[in-house]
Design a protein around this motif. Structure first.
Motif, short mmCIF file in Angstrom:
data_model
loop_
_atom_site.label_atom_id
_atom_site.label_comp_id
_atom_site.label_asym_id
_atom_site.label_seq_id
_atom_site.Cartn_x
_atom_site.Cartn_y
_atom_site.Cartn_z
N SER A 211 8.75 -29.84 0.75
CA SER A 211 8.80 -31.26 1.10
C SER A 211 10.17 -31.58 1.67
O SER A 211 11.19 -31.27 1.05
N LEU A 212 10.21 -32.20 2.84
CA LEU A 212 11.50 -32.53 3.43
C LEU A 212 12.33 -33.40 2.48
O LEU A 212 13.53 -33.18 2.31
N ASN A 236 -3.04 -27.18 6.94
CA ASN A 236 -2.37 -28.15 6.06
C ASN A 236 -0.86 -28.07 6.15
O ASN A 236 -0.16 -28.72 5.37
N SER A 237 -0.33 -27.31 7.09
CA SER A 237 1.12 -27.19 7.22
C SER A 237 1.67 -28.40 7.98
O SER A 237 1.00 -29.01 8.80
N GLU A 238 2.92 -28.72 7.70
CA GLU A 238 3.58 -29.85 8.34
C GLU A 238 4.29 -29.39 9.61
O GLU A 238 4.72 -28.23 9.71
N PRO A 239 4.48 -30.27 10.59
CA PRO A 239 5.20 -29.88 11.81
C PRO A 239 6.65 -29.53 11.49
O PRO A 239 7.28 -30.16 10.64
N THR A 240 7.15 -28.50 12.16
CA THR A 240 8.52 -28.06 11.89
C THR A 240 9.57 -28.99 12.49
O THR A 240 10.73 -28.95 12.09
N PHE A 241 9.17 -29.83 13.42
CA PHE A 241 10.12 -30.70 14.13
C PHE A 241 10.98 -31.49 13.16
O PHE A 241 12.20 -31.58 13.31
N LYS A 242 10.37 -32.12 12.17
CA LYS A 242 11.13 -33.01 11.29
C LYS A 242 12.14 -32.25 10.44
O LYS A 242 13.23 -32.75 10.14
#
Length: 303
Positions: A211-212, A236-242
């Protein structure tokens, strides 16, 4: 000085019908599992940091508002969502994009008000603006919850894992979480309240997180942390950009890896992990004073 409540938009599906529909359609299974663990429904601790930080800095009451009525937006990857749902003229203090906006950023930023700060240089580049600061205001939660003043090295405490909430959507990822728990890691639900999550972080020896805001809050609380991308189910993975956006502000990289394998490596060579985590956490803490003053003066001057 204006004492009227500040109308703040933060991501909260239980308050905003479009987000509620999206979460029921795409992540209902995850939220059911998380509610069973935390007793809370459709709430994510990271997004709830925004009103806590703003109220602490300004001393004013902060209330949730939909995008079209919001005076300000802060913590979270919410700029595209704010724009999509007809938000306009809100002061921006540390928000970020979820990903590339493919050349439309300069048009998108015209729907925003004063851009005091953005989460990182990638959001800045996409929007084509020059904010006063770069960084995530989540690093200021240590002011509220009693952070350690320097990043500490403690080699005999509890290791905790804070997964991103979407990790509970698939059976594969839930089994992954259970396998890590079997290694002796304490699992902390991201659907728990900010007070609960930050209490767990403050007491921890090391925070492992996908979690970021698990990462950012560990930096804020002065606790060593290691980021992992743990989703075995790519959907279900989150974008790496953030993650790249925030970590660029402290010149830190991150790695994809198998959490079980990397945790075993940590147990063999804990000092290497701590040294790296302490360095990055120290850089994050150094940035807080300027950010704190810019948000206070900008909100009080504009709102």
């Amino acid at each position: 000085m204006n004492t009227a409540p500040l109308r703040l938009f933060w991501w909260c599906p239980s308050r905003h019908l479009p987000a509620l529909r999206a979460e029921i359609k795409g992540s209902a299974r995850a939220w059911c599992h998380l509610r069973a663990q935390s007793g809370r429904w459709l709430k994510n601790f990271g997004d709830e940091l925004s009103p806590i930080v703003l109220q602490h800095l300004t001393g004013r009451e902060v209330v949730w508002a939909p995008p079209r009525r919001a005076d300000a937006i802060g913590i979270g990857s919410i700029i595209e969502y704010f724009h999509k749902h007809r938000g306009s003229d809100a002061l921006v203090f540390g928000s970020g994009l979820r990903g590339s906006v493919e050349g439309t950023g300069r048009g998108l930023n015209r729907s925003l008000g004063p851009i005091v700060g953005l989460r990182g240089p990638l959001s800045k580049e996409q929007l084509g603006v020059e904010p006063c600061f770069l960084g995530d205001p989540g690093v200021l939660v240590g002011d509220v919850y009693g952070a350690h003043r320097t990043v500490r090295k403690v080699l005999n405490g509890q290791v905790i894992l804070i997964p991103h909430f979407r990790a509970w959507q698939s059976k594969q990822d839930r089994l992954h979480i259970s396998s890590v728990e079997n290694l002796g890691v304490r699992i902390v639900s991201p659907a728990s309240s900010p007070e609960v999550v930050l209490g767990e972080i403050r007491a921890a020896q090391l925070v492992l997180t996908s979690s970021l805001h698990g990462l950012i809050c560990a930096h804020a609380m002065g606790v060593p942390t290691q980021f992992f991308s743990m989703a075995r189910d790519v959907a279900n993975s989150e974008p790496t950009f953030k993650f790249d956006d925030y970590l660029a502000t402290i010149h830190a990289g991150w790695k994809l890896g198998n959490l079980s394998t990397d945790f075993n490596e940590f147990k063999r060579t804990p000092q290497l992990v701590f040294d790296r985590a302490v360095e990055y956490g120290g850089i994050a803490l150094e940035r807080t004073e300027f950010m704190r003053e810019e948000i206070k003066s900008s909100v009080n001057g504009n709102l």
